[in-house]
Scaffold this active site. Sequence first.
Site, short mmCIF file in Angstrom:
data_model
loop_
_atom_site.label_atom_id
_atom_site.label_comp_id
_atom_site.label_asym_id
_atom_site.label_seq_id
_atom_site.Cartn_x
_atom_site.Cartn_y
_atom_site.Cartn_z
N LYS A 35 38.36 49.33 71.23
CA LYS A 35 38.07 50.53 70.61
C LYS A 35 38.88 51.61 71.22
O LYS A 35 39.37 51.25 72.54
CB LYS A 35 36.81 50.93 70.57
CG LYS A 35 35.91 51.20 71.93
CD LYS A 35 34.53 51.32 71.73
CE LYS A 35 33.84 51.33 73.18
NZ LYS A 35 32.64 52.31 73.28
N ARG A 133 20.30 55.24 71.02
CA ARG A 133 21.28 55.80 70.14
C ARG A 133 21.13 54.71 68.99
O ARG A 133 20.14 54.75 68.21
CB ARG A 133 22.82 55.45 70.63
CG ARG A 133 23.06 56.33 71.89
CD ARG A 133 24.60 56.30 72.41
NE ARG A 133 25.02 54.88 72.29
CZ ARG A 133 26.26 54.38 73.09
NH1 ARG A 133 26.90 55.28 73.73
NH2 ARG A 133 26.90 53.20 72.78
N TYR A 262 51.01 79.64 84.84
CA TYR A 262 50.02 80.58 84.22
C TYR A 262 49.08 81.29 84.92
O TYR A 262 48.26 80.33 85.70
CB TYR A 262 49.33 80.21 82.91
CG TYR A 262 50.08 79.88 81.68
CD1 TYR A 262 50.59 80.90 81.19
CD2 TYR A 262 50.46 78.79 81.22
CE1 TYR A 262 51.53 80.78 80.12
CE2 TYR A 262 51.21 78.35 80.21
CZ TYR A 262 51.55 79.18 79.56
OH TYR A 262 52.48 79.15 78.43
N MET A 310 50.70 73.16 78.93
CA MET A 310 50.35 72.22 77.95
C MET A 310 51.74 70.99 78.39
O MET A 310 51.37 70.15 77.94
CB MET A 310 50.52 72.69 76.64
CG MET A 310 50.71 71.80 75.38
SD MET A 310 50.61 72.26 73.78
CE MET A 310 49.43 73.71 73.65
#
Length: 369
Positions: A35, A133, A262, A310
């Site tokens: 998955k 769950r 930054y 980023m």
Amino acid sequence: MVRAVARIDLAAVQRNCARLKSAVGEETELCAVVKADGYGHGAVACAEAALAGGATRLAVATAAEAEAIGRGYPHIDLLTMGALTPEELDGALAAGAAVAVWRPEFLELVAKRARARGNAARVHVKYDSGMGRLGSRDPAEVMALARACAENQDVELAGVWTHLATADEPESEFFDEQLNRFDAVVDAARAEFPEVTIHAANSAAVFRDRRSHFDMVRCGVAVYGLDPFQGDPADRGLHPALSLRSYVADVKHFEPGDSAGYGRTWRAGAETCVGVLPLGYGDGVRRGLSNNAEVLVGGRRHPLVGTVSMDNVTIDLGPETDVEPGDEAVLIGSQGEETILAEEVAARLGTINYEVTCGVSARVPRVEG
Ligand SMILES: Cc1ncc(COP(=O)(O)O)c(C=O)c1O
């Protein structure tokens, strides 16, 4: 030179599966959990390697994942472990996947959709032994669902299963408590349905206790060479499959007081050289690693300095560096004698290795090697 790449060592995936298979023995099947795009490693390629290493089944969480895997491996027994909407159920069944069931209404829907398709659906009835769950908490309901499957020609009872909440916490007694609760369900299920596949163990449980192995184990993290206990994978004979690599795009001289990134969260205390790497949180290098990570260049560790942007991060190369633009940089993986494990990155972030590899973003190509 590549801006950012996740190199995936498929031979390592294969060896890890062979390691897991030897831990569980002949009698127990290995189901490789692929998955979340194989925990960020690339689901299809890893499925192939896992099968070559001794896995005989595959599992995913979602219908979309089942469709992607089912297309490539129509002959392999595939389980969709997650909750499915009615539309998703159709997708999972069309992919040839078995589905998880724990409510009578959903079983009815599965039977109805299977009848419409003209193909019996394989279902794994899930018992919630304490994860809290998915699954039914009531052993009687689990057995009632199993019987309903057996009586309905549109569904085939393929499995009875549970999931363990604390297998990776060696001190936790709840692991044994869950197995004790599951044992009672297993005894009842085996008595009535001897052919059914019983499964509970994740990677941690495989290493922790043979009692959890039953007929099949569902391993994810260890398949990718990540340690389920957040230690060193080598201690359990596992080989990390993913490395995250970039390159030094620029090297610049810094005077004392010059800042990088930054917010000016880092300033040079003395003369030094700073390397700029062209990847950042857009690639999954989390911002929490700002001033809180090391990167390998030239086979040595260098501190990541300043705020992760980023698309860029900066590293302190020291005042007299031989590092040049174009040199390879490794954020996860090995270079020379040095290695940065996903477990190390996870510890710095206060998270687990699973999240680190799943977090390598889609912008980063996965390349075999
Ligand atoms: C239901 C279920 N089974 C098995 C696994 C595999 O667990 P692991 O990656 O710890 O081996 C997972 C993963 O989260 C899961 O959700």
